[in-house]
Design an enzyme around this catalytic site. Sequence first.
Site, short mmCIF file in Angstrom:
data_model
loop_
_atom_site.label_atom_id
_atom_site.label_comp_id
_atom_site.label_asym_id
_atom_site.label_seq_id
_atom_site.Cartn_x
_atom_site.Cartn_y
_atom_site.Cartn_z
N HIS A 84 44.79 43.39 38.74
CA HIS A 84 45.46 42.31 38.97
C HIS A 84 46.71 42.66 38.45
O HIS A 84 47.63 41.94 39.19
CB HIS A 84 44.38 41.54 38.82
CG HIS A 84 43.79 40.86 39.74
ND1 HIS A 84 42.11 41.29 38.26
CD2 HIS A 84 42.43 40.38 41.20
CE1 HIS A 84 41.11 40.75 39.28
NE2 HIS A 84 41.49 40.33 40.92
N GLU A 136 43.69 45.55 35.04
CA GLU A 136 44.55 46.49 35.05
C GLU A 136 45.06 45.89 37.09
O GLU A 136 46.50 45.70 37.40
CB GLU A 136 44.13 47.25 34.27
CG GLU A 136 44.30 47.90 33.15
CD GLU A 136 45.43 46.98 32.47
OE1 GLU A 136 46.67 47.29 33.17
OE2 GLU A 136 45.84 46.40 32.23
N LYS A 144 42.44 48.87 47.36
CA LYS A 144 40.66 48.05 47.54
C LYS A 144 40.79 47.59 48.41
O LYS A 144 39.37 48.27 49.27
CB LYS A 144 40.47 48.36 46.06
CG LYS A 144 39.33 48.05 45.95
CD LYS A 144 39.19 48.13 44.34
CE LYS A 144 37.82 47.51 44.43
NZ LYS A 144 37.39 45.67 45.06
#
Length: 295
Positions: A34, A32, A146
């Site tokens: 990406h 999810e 991230k």
Amino acid sequence: MQIAETLHELRSARQQLTGRVGLVPTMGYLHEGHLSLVRAASEECDHVIVTIFVNPTQFSAHDDLASYPRDLPRDLALLQAEDVALVFTPTPALIYPPGYQTYISVEQVSQEKEGGARPGHFRGVATIVAKLFNLAQPQRAYFGQKDAQQVAVIRRMAHDLHFPLEIVVCPIIREADGLAMSSRNVYLTADERRAAAIIPQAWQRAAQAYDDGERHPNALRALVRDHIAQEPLARLDYVSLASARTLAEQDSPTDEPLLLSLAVQVGRPRLLDNCLLPLALNTREGASATLGRVE
Ligand code: PAF
């Protein structure tokens, strides 16, 4: 959705795309996180190009290149359901043919944190991303918060090499217990997966203290360290309190935007997480305007 495997196929498909093109570079095994980049790109751009390439030059000898999770048919099926014009799936031999000798090294911002733990990693990342920018010629490129230091390295590289594009930074997508989504989470055993929830709890504790007025980087780092120490299956590799723009480590209190980032070994995988402080910056707009921003 077109699929290009060769440089010729990519270039001729790219030529047919007019208007604003958004690029989403990935190493596949899509989740999810990406897909949130793909959706952001399709909201803001006329066409979306996704690349799927497990880039060998960003793995070091002791890294997990051979066993890095891969599932191209599943990735393509997931992308088919999104608004994607073109997927580029090159082989390593196409990107790095025999005799290949050209690499890009981004200096200062690559050195600490992930750069210290994984020598050569950002040289591989900067090289492949510059190649993909050259090949796909996007007006915008989408990366996840991230990998925050990766964002800063790519922004510096794009600025220094005069790539005429905008870098968009999308928020971290999390599991229900707060663990940041990552292709490497698949390596966790059930016990390790439960233990890994300590990671978001640790930065949330420091973020709460920041919200309550704590500004000393050492105090915020100590809160993260003490929290992770409570979980026997987790080993803190580093916790960093750095300028969100330059990623320079901070030693004294500041009201400038900060990046709190940590790397934690839980069983086999080394897991990364971070937040921007103040917490209101953890949006696409906030992160894009601050994280690694080069004026
Ligand atoms: O973040 C990743 O998946 C990779 O580092 C990237 C940006 C696709 C380069 O290989």
